[in-house]
Motif scaffolding. Structure first.
Motif, mmCIF file in Angstrom:
data_model
loop_
_atom_site.group_PDB
_atom_site.id
_atom_site.type_symbol
_atom_site.label_atom_id
_atom_site.label_comp_id
_atom_site.label_asym_id
_atom_site.label_seq_id
_atom_site.Cartn_x
_atom_site.Cartn_y
_atom_site.Cartn_z
ATOM 1 N N GLN A 1 0.736 -1.254 0.011
ATOM 2 C CA GLN A 1 -0.079 -0.029 -0.047
ATOM 3 C C GLN A 1 0.753 1.227 -0.031
ATOM 4 O O GLN A 1 1.853 1.379 0.648
ATOM 5 C CB GLN A 1 -0.972 0.016 1.290
ATOM 6 N N ILE A 2 0.296 2.544 -0.596
ATOM 7 C CA ILE A 2 0.830 3.770 -0.638
ATOM 8 C C ILE A 2 -0.023 4.326 0.116
ATOM 9 O O ILE A 2 -1.236 4.390 -0.160
ATOM 10 C CB ILE A 2 1.251 4.341 -1.877
ATOM 11 N N ARG A 3 0.533 5.353 1.038
ATOM 12 C CA ARG A 3 -0.577 6.341 1.688
ATOM 13 C C ARG A 3 0.081 7.660 1.301
ATOM 14 O O ARG A 3 0.871 8.223 1.399
ATOM 15 C CB ARG A 3 -0.379 6.202 3.199
ATOM 16 N N ILE A 4 -1.136 8.583 1.111
ATOM 17 C CA ILE A 4 -0.974 9.988 0.770
ATOM 18 C C ILE A 4 -1.333 10.467 1.868
ATOM 19 O O ILE A 4 -2.622 10.472 2.299
ATOM 20 C CB ILE A 4 -1.636 10.329 -0.584
ATOM 21 N N TYR A 5 -0.505 10.818 2.887
ATOM 22 C CA TYR A 5 -1.013 11.849 4.272
ATOM 23 C C TYR A 5 -1.612 12.934 4.209
ATOM 24 O O TYR A 5 -1.086 13.949 3.348
ATOM 25 C CB TYR A 5 0.323 11.628 5.162
ATOM 26 N N GLN A 6 -2.515 13.245 4.957
ATOM 27 C CA GLN A 6 -3.415 14.370 5.105
ATOM 28 C C GLN A 6 -3.069 15.069 6.235
ATOM 29 O O GLN A 6 -2.140 14.967 6.863
ATOM 30 C CB GLN A 6 -4.942 14.236 4.775
ATOM 31 N N LEU A 7 -4.165 15.886 6.731
ATOM 32 C CA LEU A 7 -3.951 16.693 7.780
ATOM 33 C C LEU A 7 -3.985 16.166 9.036
ATOM 34 O O LEU A 7 -3.296 16.584 10.212
ATOM 35 C CB LEU A 7 -4.844 18.252 7.844
ATOM 36 N N ASP A 8 -4.720 14.930 9.383
ATOM 37 C CA ASP A 8 -5.040 14.568 10.445
ATOM 38 C C ASP A 8 -3.947 13.412 10.760
ATOM 39 O O ASP A 8 -4.345 12.175 11.000
ATOM 40 C CB ASP A 8 -6.620 14.081 10.762
ATOM 41 N N SER A 9 -2.923 13.636 10.427
ATOM 42 C CA SER A 9 -1.795 12.716 10.710
ATOM 43 C C SER A 9 -0.634 13.321 11.526
ATOM 44 O O SER A 9 -0.745 14.351 11.794
ATOM 45 C CB SER A 9 -1.285 12.268 9.337
ATOM 46 N N PHE A 10 0.251 12.634 12.013
ATOM 47 C CA PHE A 10 1.348 13.032 12.962
ATOM 48 C C PHE A 10 2.009 14.021 12.082
ATOM 49 O O PHE A 10 2.108 15.363 12.508
ATOM 50 C CB PHE A 10 2.329 11.923 13.339
ATOM 51 N N SER A 11 2.489 13.906 11.001
ATOM 52 C CA SER A 11 3.224 14.589 10.299
ATOM 53 C C SER A 11 2.489 15.846 9.730
ATOM 54 O O SER A 11 3.129 16.940 9.555
ATOM 55 C CB SER A 11 3.919 14.058 8.856
ATOM 56 N N GLY A 12 1.170 15.671 9.399
ATOM 57 C CA GLY A 12 0.242 16.721 8.845
ATOM 58 C C GLY A 12 0.008 17.618 9.926
ATOM 59 O O GLY A 12 -0.236 19.003 9.521
ATOM 60 N N VAL A 13 0.021 17.251 11.064
ATOM 61 C CA VAL A 13 -0.313 18.397 12.300
ATOM 62 C C VAL A 13 0.743 19.176 12.433
ATOM 63 O O VAL A 13 0.737 20.464 12.403
ATOM 64 C CB VAL A 13 -0.625 17.651 13.730
ATOM 65 N N LEU A 14 2.150 18.437 12.341
ATOM 66 C CA LEU A 14 3.184 19.525 12.627
ATOM 67 C C LEU A 14 3.302 20.693 11.197
ATOM 68 O O LEU A 14 3.784 21.372 11.414
ATOM 69 C CB LEU A 14 4.610 18.541 12.901
ATOM 70 N N LEU A 15 3.196 19.905 10.192
ATOM 71 C CA LEU A 15 3.532 20.669 8.972
ATOM 72 C C LEU A 15 2.400 22.017 9.047
ATOM 73 O O LEU A 15 2.628 23.001 8.573
ATOM 74 C CB LEU A 15 3.335 19.793 7.584
ATOM 75 N N LYS A 16 1.298 21.908 9.349
ATOM 76 C CA LYS A 16 0.274 22.623 9.733
ATOM 77 C C LYS A 16 0.567 23.448 10.779
ATOM 78 O O LYS A 16 0.499 25.000 10.530
ATOM 79 C CB LYS A 16 -1.293 21.990 10.005
ATOM 80 N N ASP A 17 1.194 23.219 11.830
ATOM 81 C CA ASP A 17 1.558 24.083 12.785
ATOM 82 C C ASP A 17 2.757 25.135 12.465
ATOM 83 O O ASP A 17 2.365 26.384 12.512
ATOM 84 C CB ASP A 17 1.866 23.264 14.056
ATOM 85 N N ILE A 18 3.526 24.608 11.381
ATOM 86 C CA ILE A 18 4.515 25.495 11.004
ATOM 87 C C ILE A 18 3.892 26.550 10.092
ATOM 88 O O ILE A 18 4.365 27.569 10.026
ATOM 89 C CB ILE A 18 5.665 24.664 10.467
ATOM 90 N N GLY A 19 2.959 26.022 9.336
ATOM 91 C CA GLY A 19 2.318 27.038 8.275
ATOM 92 C C GLY A 19 2.749 26.565 6.824
ATOM 93 O O GLY A 19 2.352 27.399 5.863
ATOM 94 N N PHE A 20 2.968 25.031 6.772
ATOM 95 C CA PHE A 20 3.303 24.766 5.284
ATOM 96 C C PHE A 20 1.913 24.884 4.417
ATOM 97 O O PHE A 20 0.983 24.428 5.006
ATOM 98 C CB PHE A 20 3.754 23.588 4.985
ATOM 99 N N ASN A 21 1.780 25.024 3.034
ATOM 100 C CA ASN A 21 0.772 24.733 2.306
ATOM 101 C C ASN A 21 0.699 23.213 1.807
ATOM 102 O O ASN A 21 1.908 22.470 2.023
ATOM 103 C CB ASN A 21 0.682 25.523 0.932
ATOM 104 N N ARG A 22 -0.286 22.581 1.468
ATOM 105 C CA ARG A 22 -0.371 21.071 1.196
ATOM 106 C C ARG A 22 -0.996 21.118 -0.077
ATOM 107 O O ARG A 22 -1.944 22.035 -0.469
ATOM 108 C CB ARG A 22 -1.208 20.396 2.305
ATOM 109 N N PRO A 23 -1.022 20.046 -1.116
ATOM 110 C CA PRO A 23 -1.475 20.040 -2.048
ATOM 111 C C PRO A 23 -3.167 19.861 -1.624
ATOM 112 O O PRO A 23 -3.493 19.462 -0.698
ATOM 113 C CB PRO A 23 -1.078 18.809 -2.751
ATOM 114 N N ALA A 24 -4.272 20.067 -2.811
ATOM 115 C CA ALA A 24 -5.524 20.312 -2.391
ATOM 116 C C ALA A 24 -6.031 18.867 -2.014
ATOM 117 O O ALA A 24 -6.740 18.942 -1.052
ATOM 118 C CB ALA A 24 -6.276 20.540 -3.755
ATOM 119 N N ASN A 25 -5.338 17.843 -2.362
ATOM 120 C CA ASN A 25 -6.122 16.401 -2.042
ATOM 121 C C ASN A 25 -5.570 16.114 -0.695
ATOM 122 O O ASN A 25 -6.056 15.093 0.090
ATOM 123 C CB ASN A 25 -5.797 15.134 -3.183
#
Length: 302
Positions: free
Chosen positions: A188-212
């Motif tokens: 399996q391949i996973r495309i991680y979104q905001l409600d993931s460990f890395s997603g929370v931290l990237l959001k805290d820092i202020g990074f943009n994410r692709p729409a999906n």
């Protein structure tokens, strides 16, 4: 299960009463209200992220769930786990070992341990967090409350927030990049979104994410057919491989695929392999701080 109950019944009642600290505080967790010791001395923790919480709060557990990969601990926590006994993987806790360690408090997780909750509570007061994804600070604060260390937790989170703010200030316009996060696991391949460990931290820092990926969900589980949907201005990827080589084989297969090679981030040379433990699996405050350091090095601002 009979073995565990027999072991519990075999404990001398008078010794148990002498050893047990007073149940002085109530903590509300995912299962209800739990009376916990005022100052627990022998704590067992049954999740990887919970182990990181204890270490960050200055507590070495008497027993802990084995790190998912490690012998038995992640490299980044090994020095702090001297004297702690491994009690099995999060999903396969050895109840006999837990009981033999005579804890006065157990920290567990509903997602992992709801089925063995009656046995855990027969051993010691058990505080259960609810989920194992997304914002690590939720479980961190619960564990700190159970330990009577809320002030220490506030200080640790303030230190994390300061590290996040410091990196955000150094990154400046680089935060305008849309960063994609991909994980390879066997089959399996996973495309991680905001409600993931890395997603929370990237959001805290202020990074943009692709729409999906810019949605409050955990991950898209997919295969090679979705490689075009994995693109971003920059890609971070990590691989979980338990030793059978299947995760690594999938990673190598995808990275060699012409579709992957055609992604804009790949063509721009902005693809970075990072640690699965730090960016995902360990899941706690210590890993979060190491992920911040990783980002500083990758963006050459550290």
């Amino acid at each position: 299960m009979k073995t565990v109950l027999a072991l519990l019944r075999a404990l001398p009642l008078c010794a148990a009463l002498v050893a047990a600290p007073a149940l002085a505080r109530d903590v509300t967790d995912s299962m209800g209200t739990v009376a916990v010791p005022d100052e627990p001395k022998r704590v067992i923790v049954l999740t990887n992220e919970g182990t990181e919480a204890l270490l960050a709060l200055g507590v070495t557990p008497v027993g802990a769930a084995n790190s998912w990969l490690g012998n038995p601990w992640w490299d980044h926590i090994r020095d702090g786990m001297e004297g702690a006994e491994p009690v099995g993987k999060e999903s396969a806790i050895n109840l006999e070992l837990v009981a033999a360690l005579e804890p006065d408090l157990i920290l567990a997780n509903k997602q992992r341990h709801e089925e063995i909750y009656p046995q855990l509570t027969a051993i010691a007061p058990t505080v259960m967090s609810k989920e194992l994804r997304g914002d690590w600070k939720i479980n961190f604060r619960l564990y700190a409350e159970a330990l009577g260390k809320t002030e220490e937790a506030d200080a640790a989170i303030a230190d994390y927030d300061a590290a996040v703010a410091g990196l955000r200030g150094k990154l400046g316009d680089k935060l305008n990049e849309e960063v994609s996060v991909i994980r390879f696991v066997p089959g399996q391949i996973r495309i991680y979104q905001l409600d993931s460990f890395s997603g929370v931290l990237l959001k805290d820092i202020g990074f943009n994410r692709p729409a999906n990926q810019n949605v409050e969900e955990f991950a898209i589980r997919t295969g090679k057919e979705s490689i075009p949907n994995m693109d971003g201005d920059r890609i971070f990827y990590f691989t979980y491989d338990s030793g059978d080589g299947k995760g690594t084989s999938l990673e190598e297969d995808v990275l060699a695929d012409p579709l992957w090679q055609s992604l804009s981030a790949v063509e721009a040379g902005k693809v970075h392999q990072v640690s699965d433990a730090i960016w995902n699996t360990a899941g706690g405050i210590l890993a979060a701080k190491l992920m911040i350091k990783d980002l500083g090095k990758i963006y050459e601002v550290d």
